[in-house]
Design a protein around this motif. Structure first.
Motif, PDB file in Angstrom:
ATOM      1  N   SER A 139      79.558  71.646  52.885  1.00  0.00           N
ATOM      2  CA  SER A 139      79.279  72.696  53.195  1.00  0.00           C
ATOM      3  C   SER A 139      77.829  72.508  54.297  1.00  0.00           C
ATOM      4  O   SER A 139      77.317  71.413  54.188  1.00  0.00           O
ATOM      5  CB  SER A 139      78.798  73.891  52.286  1.00  0.00           C
ATOM      6  OG  SER A 139      77.480  73.424  51.607  1.00  0.00           O
ATOM      7  N   TYR A 140      77.353  73.610  54.927  1.00  0.00           N
ATOM      8  CA  TYR A 140      76.421  73.374  55.904  1.00  0.00           C
ATOM      9  C   TYR A 140      75.009  73.109  54.862  1.00  0.00           C
ATOM     10  O   TYR A 140      74.219  72.160  55.368  1.00  0.00           O
ATOM     11  CB  TYR A 140      76.168  74.563  56.767  1.00  0.00           C
ATOM     12  CG  TYR A 140      75.336  74.579  57.856  1.00  0.00           C
ATOM     13  CD1 TYR A 140      75.735  73.547  58.907  1.00  0.00           C
ATOM     14  CD2 TYR A 140      74.308  75.276  58.129  1.00  0.00           C
ATOM     15  CE1 TYR A 140      75.050  73.583  59.990  1.00  0.00           C
ATOM     16  CE2 TYR A 140      73.401  75.215  59.415  1.00  0.00           C
ATOM     17  CZ  TYR A 140      73.879  74.277  60.309  1.00  0.00           C
ATOM     18  OH  TYR A 140      73.137  74.394  61.543  1.00  0.00           O
ATOM     19  N   ALA A 141      74.728  73.755  53.989  1.00  0.00           N
ATOM     20  CA  ALA A 141      73.691  73.775  52.850  1.00  0.00           C
ATOM     21  C   ALA A 141      73.740  72.359  52.246  1.00  0.00           C
ATOM     22  O   ALA A 141      72.811  71.448  52.150  1.00  0.00           O
ATOM     23  CB  ALA A 141      73.586  74.872  52.090  1.00  0.00           C
ATOM     24  N   ARG A 164      80.652  76.539  58.680  1.00  0.00           N
ATOM     25  CA  ARG A 164      79.545  75.964  59.302  1.00  0.00           C
ATOM     26  C   ARG A 164      79.668  74.465  59.111  1.00  0.00           C
ATOM     27  O   ARG A 164      79.463  73.562  59.806  1.00  0.00           O
ATOM     28  CB  ARG A 164      78.072  76.567  58.942  1.00  0.00           C
ATOM     29  CG  ARG A 164      78.096  77.692  59.768  1.00  0.00           C
ATOM     30  CD  ARG A 164      76.710  78.484  59.190  1.00  0.00           C
ATOM     31  NE  ARG A 164      76.088  79.521  59.918  1.00  0.00           N
ATOM     32  CZ  ARG A 164      75.124  80.231  59.636  1.00  0.00           C
ATOM     33  NH1 ARG A 164      74.229  79.810  58.779  1.00  0.00           N
ATOM     34  NH2 ARG A 164      74.882  81.238  60.537  1.00  0.00           N
ATOM     35  N   GLY A 165      79.871  74.078  57.840  1.00  0.00           N
ATOM     36  CA  GLY A 165      79.819  72.667  57.627  1.00  0.00           C
ATOM     37  C   GLY A 165      81.134  71.845  57.892  1.00  0.00           C
ATOM     38  O   GLY A 165      80.853  70.822  58.406  1.00  0.00           O
ATOM     39  N   VAL A 166      82.028  72.540  58.069  1.00  0.00           N
ATOM     40  CA  VAL A 166      83.153  71.825  58.522  1.00  0.00           C
ATOM     41  C   VAL A 166      83.007  71.399  59.854  1.00  0.00           C
ATOM     42  O   VAL A 166      83.663  70.320  60.403  1.00  0.00           O
ATOM     43  CB  VAL A 166      84.553  73.011  58.330  1.00  0.00           C
ATOM     44  CG1 VAL A 166      85.737  72.291  59.107  1.00  0.00           C
ATOM     45  CG2 VAL A 166      84.952  72.883  56.864  1.00  0.00           C
ATOM     46  N   VAL A 167      82.582  72.560  60.802  1.00  0.00           N
ATOM     47  CA  VAL A 167      82.362  72.311  62.010  1.00  0.00           C
ATOM     48  C   VAL A 167      81.353  70.902  62.244  1.00  0.00           C
ATOM     49  O   VAL A 167      81.461  70.214  63.007  1.00  0.00           O
ATOM     50  CB  VAL A 167      81.810  73.238  62.566  1.00  0.00           C
ATOM     51  CG1 VAL A 167      81.486  73.174  64.322  1.00  0.00           C
ATOM     52  CG2 VAL A 167      82.912  74.649  62.797  1.00  0.00           C
ATOM     53  N   PHE A 223      79.025  81.083  63.571  1.00  0.00           N
ATOM     54  CA  PHE A 223      79.615  81.030  62.160  1.00  0.00           C
ATOM     55  C   PHE A 223      78.904  81.607  61.280  1.00  0.00           C
ATOM     56  O   PHE A 223      77.395  81.364  61.296  1.00  0.00           O
ATOM     57  CB  PHE A 223      80.002  79.846  61.687  1.00  0.00           C
ATOM     58  CG  PHE A 223      81.044  79.361  62.814  1.00  0.00           C
ATOM     59  CD1 PHE A 223      82.429  79.697  63.004  1.00  0.00           C
ATOM     60  CD2 PHE A 223      80.700  78.239  63.722  1.00  0.00           C
ATOM     61  CE1 PHE A 223      83.305  79.127  64.093  1.00  0.00           C
ATOM     62  CE2 PHE A 223      81.596  77.525  64.342  1.00  0.00           C
ATOM     63  CZ  PHE A 223      82.796  77.997  64.833  1.00  0.00           C
ATOM     64  N   THR A 224      79.225  82.317  60.239  1.00  0.00           N
ATOM     65  CA  THR A 224      78.337  82.939  59.289  1.00  0.00           C
ATOM     66  C   THR A 224      78.714  82.259  57.870  1.00  0.00           C
ATOM     67  O   THR A 224      77.750  82.069  57.061  1.00  0.00           O
ATOM     68  CB  THR A 224      78.715  84.343  59.169  1.00  0.00           C
ATOM     69  OG1 THR A 224      80.071  84.776  58.735  1.00  0.00           O
ATOM     70  CG2 THR A 224      78.096  85.186  60.384  1.00  0.00           C
ATOM     71  N   ASP A 225      79.844  81.748  57.560  1.00  0.00           N
ATOM     72  CA  ASP A 225      80.106  81.275  56.354  1.00  0.00           C
ATOM     73  C   ASP A 225      79.430  79.974  56.103  1.00  0.00           C
ATOM     74  O   ASP A 225      79.851  78.962  57.158  1.00  0.00           O
ATOM     75  CB  ASP A 225      81.719  81.385  56.047  1.00  0.00           C
ATOM     76  CG  ASP A 225      82.032  80.750  54.784  1.00  0.00           C
ATOM     77  OD1 ASP A 225      81.950  81.514  53.852  1.00  0.00           O
ATOM     78  OD2 ASP A 225      82.517  79.541  54.730  1.00  0.00           O
ATOM     79  N   LEU A 234      88.776  83.115  51.935  1.00  0.00           N
ATOM     80  CA  LEU A 234      87.379  82.214  51.877  1.00  0.00           C
ATOM     81  C   LEU A 234      86.272  83.334  52.156  1.00  0.00           C
ATOM     82  O   LEU A 234      85.157  83.570  51.344  1.00  0.00           O
ATOM     83  CB  LEU A 234      87.221  81.105  52.595  1.00  0.00           C
ATOM     84  CG  LEU A 234      85.862  80.460  52.552  1.00  0.00           C
ATOM     85  CD1 LEU A 234      85.827  79.725  51.340  1.00  0.00           C
ATOM     86  CD2 LEU A 234      85.812  79.334  53.773  1.00  0.00           C
ATOM     87  N   THR A 235      86.623  83.844  53.242  1.00  0.00           N
ATOM     88  CA  THR A 235      85.276  84.711  53.907  1.00  0.00           C
ATOM     89  C   THR A 235      85.491  86.374  53.582  1.00  0.00           C
ATOM     90  O   THR A 235      84.324  86.811  53.673  1.00  0.00           O
ATOM     91  CB  THR A 235      84.945  84.485  55.382  1.00  0.00           C
ATOM     92  OG1 THR A 235      85.922  85.007  56.052  1.00  0.00           O
ATOM     93  CG2 THR A 235      84.941  82.889  55.903  1.00  0.00           C
TER      94      THR A 235
END
Length: 517
Positions: A337-339, A186-189, A180-182, A116-117
């Motif tokens: 996702s975070y965004a 970030r969203g999963v967390v 985290f950068t991805d 993924l990353t």
């Protein structure tokens, strides 16, 4: 129905799981106890039901997973109840691939992160992050069935200044963005900070931190386990334990008012009045204020959509490298996702249905097929439970039915975007030829199970430590105080009361049983 006696040592308002826990403890201690439940059955929001006409599938209709339930309560009450751990923690589809977190294989999880990353950095950060929350869980969880520690004492128990500052003092978004950068990672967390809570990553009130804390400390591990037999198996076992101990459970009995002088209380219901030495209220503080005739705090606001489905078979995924039986066994993240979470929050905050509604799904029957008839299980049927985020009650105020239809359509479209076939093609049909799908909005939860504003925690969660002004009051020390000496909270609105845990019921019972000076 009506109580058999004119007065009891303890009357419990509400026969949800916390009320039943309290009843079982108190009756076992020799108190006379009555539970008054407005519905025709016990269990509250922790129930199983045959939702679809003519279909023998017993779905956990409202609440569906167990994290915070202490083994102590199961053992002390002698409950015949079990949970099962899920090996797959989560799967998040991204494009034609996805992120799979397999708790049984660090190597497999690392490889999924790398695909993924393109870098090992976020996987290593993931390991560090959840090692920290794991240590936190080991230290904090045992305190939940004890009198509340002071803030300073809890800080000492945690014994990790970095974790304390990051989770108890600063907005969670700062920690996630520094570790985290991805965007997907970030969203999963961050999703654990949003279940049942309408907020964003940098909310200065820290409501996201409090929600996150309770989601990662459960059981001393943070695992979210599947209740064998469905959630109703738990509350049925509790009702049996309470009755066996001598508690009287009265259904179809709606309490309309409570009067108390601090020493004795009277509860009014349709057919009369019953007296009590103590009243334990397994309802939201907003509802308690109404019963007491007091000025209510503002109504809380829930922000989730629940969709229950029965499928003929699991759907095929766009990501052909993952078996759907693994992808749906844990938490299946959609549009989280975070965004995407931040954008959906911003849209909902100004009164719009999110353009890409975020949600997550899990499949009970991949871990526990016992909720299906043998015929359904043998035929490959499965349940799916979808929990949608960022859908506050205010979205439904003007047009509840129309908004619900539009939101369900948008949410399923978002799910379809990560599948290789429409979910509608996989739905089973009931005996009337209708698709096996039902949806519940916050307004539905208020009407059906008495949650003001549809808030699944009754109100915003609180950090699990003692308020500075609590003093020596036993009810305050146990986190169940109401301002009336003999009226206690025993539901999700108590400190440490959120989720299916029984902790609030246990702590209210311990308050009643604590020797008085």
């Amino acid at each position: 129905m009506k109580p058999r006696r004119a007065s009891y040592d303890v009357v419990i308002v509400g026969g949800g799981h916390n009320g039943l826990v309290a009843a079982a403890y108190l009756a076992r201690a020799g108190r006379s106890v009555a539970v008054l439940e407005r519905q025709g059955r016990t269990g509250g929001a922790a129930v199983s039901a045959r939702v679809f006409a003519g279909v023998d599938a017993r779905l956990s209709r409202y609440s569906y997973l167990v994290s915070l339930l202490p083994r102590q309560i199961i053992d002390e009450l002698g409950l015949s109840f079990a949970t099962r751990r899920r090996r797959i923690s989560s799967y998040t589809p991204v494009g034609a691939g996805g992120l799979l977190v397999d708790t049984g294989s660090a190597e497999r999880t690392r490889d999924s992160f790398a695909r993924l990353t393109g870098s090992p950095a976020d996987f290593l950060a993931w390991q560090r992050f959840y090692a920290m929350t794991g240590r936190l869980a080991e230290r904090v969880f045992p305190t939940l069935t004890q009198p509340l520690p002071t803030r300073d004492r809890l800080r000492e128990v945690i014994d990790d200044e970095f974790a304390w500052a990051a989770l108890f003092e600063r907005p969670l978004g700062e920690l996630i963005e520094s570790e985290f950068t991805d965007d997907t990672v970030r969203g999963v967390v961050f999703t654990d900070a949003l279940i049942g809570t309408f907020t964003h990553a940098h909310d200065a009130s820290l409501r996201q931190n409090r929600c996150f804390l309770y989601h990662v400390i459960g059981g001393g591990t943070g695992d979210w386990d599947v209740p064998v037999g469905g959630m109703g198996a738990f509350t049925d076992a509790l009702a049996d334990a309470a009755r066996a101990a001598g508690a009287e459970i009265v259904t179809d009995c709606t309490v309309t008012a409570i009067e108390t002088d601090g020493r004795a209380a009277e509860l009014s219901y349709a057919d009369g009045v019953v007296g009590a030495g103590h009243v334990l209220v397994n309802a939201a503080p907003h509802e308690l204020a109404r019963l007491l005739g007091a000025s209510a705090e503002p109504k809380p606001e829930g922000a989730q959509l629940k969709i229950n489905m029965l499928l003929r078979r699991l759907p095929r995924l766009r990501d052909t490298t993952v078996d759907p039986r693994e992808a749906f066994a844990g938490t299946f993240h959609i549009g989280e996702s975070y965004a995407q979470l931040d954008r959906a929050y911003g849209e909902a905050a100004i009164g719009r249905i999110p353009s890409a509604p975020p949600s997550e799904i899990y499949c009970h029957t991949l871990t526990d097929p016992s909720i299906l008839s043998p015929e359904l299980a043998a035929g490959g049927a499965h349940t799916l439970t979808l929990f949608g985020l960022h859908t506050p009650a205010k979205l439904f105020a003007k047009d509840p039915a129309g908004t619900k239809v539009a939101l369900v359509k948008a949410t399923l479209a978002q799910l379809d975007s990560v599948l290789a076939e429409p979910i509608a093609d996989c739905l089973a049909m009931d005996e009337n030829g209708d698709p096996c799908l039902e949806a519940k909005t916050p307004l539905d939860l208020e009407q059906e199970v008495g949650l003001p504003g549809g808030h699944i925690f009754h109100r915003d969660l609180a950090f699990p430590y003692l308020a500075d002004d609590a003093g020596a009051d036993p009810a305050a020390r146990w986190g169940v105080s109401t301002g009336h000496r003999n009226v206690l909270l025993c539901g999700a609105g108590a400190v440490r009361g959120g989720g299916v845990s029984g902790i609030a019921g246990h702590n209210a019972a311990m308050t009643v049983l604590e020797p008085r000076p």
